[in-house]
Design an enzyme around this catalytic site. Structure first.
Site, PDB file in Angstrom:
ATOM      1  N   GLU A  59       8.208   1.064  12.136  1.00  0.00           N
ATOM      2  CA  GLU A  59       9.451   2.203  12.252  1.00  0.00           C
ATOM      3  C   GLU A  59       8.757   3.446  12.141  1.00  0.00           C
ATOM      4  OE1 GLU A  59      11.445   4.785  11.425  1.00  0.00           O
ATOM      5  OE2 GLU A  59      11.567   4.163   9.312  1.00  0.00           O
TER       6      GLU A  59
ATOM      7  N   LYS B 277       0.736  -0.955  -0.182  1.00  0.00           N
ATOM      8  CA  LYS B 277      -0.064  -0.130   0.103  1.00  0.00           C
ATOM      9  C   LYS B 277       0.824   1.174   0.199  1.00  0.00           C
ATOM     10  CE  LYS B 277      -1.594   2.888   2.213  1.00  0.00           C
ATOM     11  NZ  LYS B 277      -1.369   4.386   2.218  1.00  0.00           N
TER      12      LYS B 277
ATOM     13  N   CYS C 178      13.589   9.987   8.376  1.00  0.00           N
ATOM     14  CA  CYS C 178      13.275   9.763   9.756  1.00  0.00           C
ATOM     15  C   CYS C 178      14.451   9.767  10.896  1.00  0.00           C
ATOM     16  CB  CYS C 178      12.288   8.405   9.952  1.00  0.00           C
ATOM     17  SG  CYS C 178      13.250   6.987   9.153  1.00  0.00           S
TER      18      CYS C 178
ATOM     19  N   GLU D 197       9.083  15.943  16.179  1.00  0.00           N
ATOM     20  CA  GLU D 197       9.780  15.982  14.736  1.00  0.00           C
ATOM     21  C   GLU D 197       9.246  16.773  13.855  1.00  0.00           C
ATOM     22  OE1 GLU D 197      10.834  11.655  12.177  1.00  0.00           O
ATOM     23  OE2 GLU D 197       8.830  11.848  13.403  1.00  0.00           O
TER      24      GLU D 197
END
Length: 483
Positions: free
Chosen positions: A252, A178, A286, A385
């Site tokens: 993750e 996906k 990330c 973040e």
């Protein structure tokens, strides 16, 4: 010229979607319309899972083929990905703003490398016979886990796709992939490469869709494992669903990693390496070390060096090989980063460069690379973040203070330690609560596990550990009958 697809790749064929809804794609640099693909719905996920299940359960299918047979096809898959490398890189760049100098390296080299790496690994893996403590022997076997739902983000779409695809396919699993709505055009090239490589029908199925359809995939009874890369907020929801279903999951989930600059580090001579580890891909990675921890004894000097480097980065057309900072992935994402910049400034963090939109960039979702100084360890700039070109410089007093600040985060994915003394840097790195960390730089390696602790996720990708997450262990106790 626009890129249009009218069918979804399911069961090894291009099939009509269940609805007329489409995902439209616009250039991040010009905002021009560049193409569209069908928007997958729950019915499409159902068909994809069914195709993957049939391919997995086939007595003569992918899961029962020898490792050598699977490896041969995966190596051809790698060749086909490389043959489409330039177009894959171009599609990634136009969709998410990644500078083409980076997409040409990451988004073609990494997928092919991972396919070949796991093709080699699976052919070298042998069944293990262990001597039992009670005097007998135990045969430990490894079999594929089943149908995998792989959900990937937009920031490095192909590298992350193959973090999942390569070990899953090598293990003998079948996959429903996906892709993120922001980066769908490149995923269809993967389907074309799979067909050209001879990957059997149903082994790989690709359904681009939004969040609600992702939830349907996660909770689908025909799926045996979920692998997700994305935000902690979504990851927690996926983890809750998989926990209730007792379904294996790899998560993750990003980070707010720290770069610890020790007092003996030659920052002037290594400033480019620090930039690569902290702001590459427009800050949309990330593992970047976006918290820069600087010793009090060299604070002003290092703030000046970092500010000069970031203020001189070339911002512009991501297809220009000289561009270092391209546009962000979407208008909505840029607004989110801008909101965090405003909030940080209101809290007292000092902007030394950037903070706004670059002059002359009237089109595209550009943002000036930004540096905050005088950041408190508890501030928004130190804890949230941003996922954009923003660095936060934090002062520390001694090594232990630096370690404490680095560990004062809900995240623990990556990080870096910078020093002229290698042994000293390693000693500091061992005390940082994180899944990965670099010395005088940062680069993942296929040989070794990648993943985080705390809110950065569960499980590991890459290395033999990455393959093991797609396998089921079985102990066969070799007991001899009584004489």
């Amino acid at each position: 010229m626009t890129i249009e697809y009218d069918h979804l790749f399911i069961g090894g064929e291009w099939r009509a979607p269940s609805s007329r809804d489409r995902i439209e794609v616009h250039s991040t640099a010009t905002e021009d319309y560049i193409g569209s693909v069908p928007e997958g719905k729950n019915k499409d996920i159902d068909r994809a899972v069914e195709a993957a299940r049939l391919a997995f359960d086939d007595p003569e299918g992918w899961s029962t083929r020898s490792p050598e047979e699977r490896a041969e096809i995966l190596r051809r898959f790698a060749d086909e990905i490389e043959a489409r490398g330039e177009e894959i890189a171009n599609r990634v760049t136009v969709q998410n703003g990644m500078p083409v100098s980076l997409s040409q390296k990451w988004e073609t080299t990494n997928p092919a490398q991972l396919l070949r790496f796991y093709a080699d690994m699976v052919t070298e893996q042998e069944e293990e016979i262990r001597p039992g403590v009670k005097g007998k022997q135990v045969l430990v076997t490894r079999s594929p886990i089943g149908v995998v739902g792989a959900i990937v983000p937009w920031n490095v779409p192909q590298s992350i796709t193959f973090l999942k695809l390569a070990p899953a396919l090598a293990a003998g699993c079948t996959v429903v992939l996906k892709p993120s709505p922001e980066t769908v055009l490149d995923a269809f090239l993967v389907a074309e490469a799979a067909v050209a490589a001879g990957l059997p029908g149903g082994v790989l199925n690709i359904v681009p869709a939004g969040g609600p359809v992702s939830s349907h995939l996660v909770s689908h009874p025909g799926v045996d494992k979920i692998s997700f890369t994305g935000s902690p907020e979504v990851g927690r929801l996926i983890g809750e669903t998989c926990g209730r279903m007792l379904r294996p999951v790899t998560l993750e989930l990003g980070g707010k990693s720290a770069a610890i600059l020790l007092d003996d580090f030659d920052l002037a001579g290594n400033i480019d390496q620090l930039y690569q580890a902290s702001m590459t891909n427009n800050g949309q990675v990330c593992w970047l070390s976006t918290r820069i921890l600087v010793p009090d004894s060299r604070y002003d000097e290092m703030v000046k060096l970092i500010t000069e480097k970031i203020s001189n980065l070339r911002v512009g057309d991501p297809f220009d090989p000289a561009t270092e900072i391209g546009p962000l992935v979407s208008e909505r994402h840029r607004e989110r980063v801008e909101d965090l910049i405003r909030q940080s400034a209101e809290e007292g963090a000092r902007i030394t460069t950037g903070g706004g939109r670059p002059a002359g960039q009237d089109k595209g979702w550009f943002l000036e690379p930004t540096v905050f100084a005088d950041v408190d360890r508890k501030d928004t700039a130190a804890q949230k973040e941003f996922f954009g070109p923003v660095l936060s410089i934090i002062r520390y007093t001694d090594e232990q203070d630096a370690i404490d600040i680095a560990n004062d985060s809900e995240f623990g994915l990556a990080g870096s330690v910078w020093s002229a003394d290698f042994a000293r840097a390693v000693g500091v790195a061992k005390q940082v609560e994180t899944g990965t960390i670099g010395i005088n730089g940062y680069a993942t390696d296929p040989s070794s596990p990648f993943g985080g602790v705390k809110a950065s996720g569960l499980g590991r990708e890459l290395g033999p550990e990455g393959l093991a997450h797609y396998q089921v262990l079985k102990s066969v106790y070799l007991l001899q009958p009584n004489a």
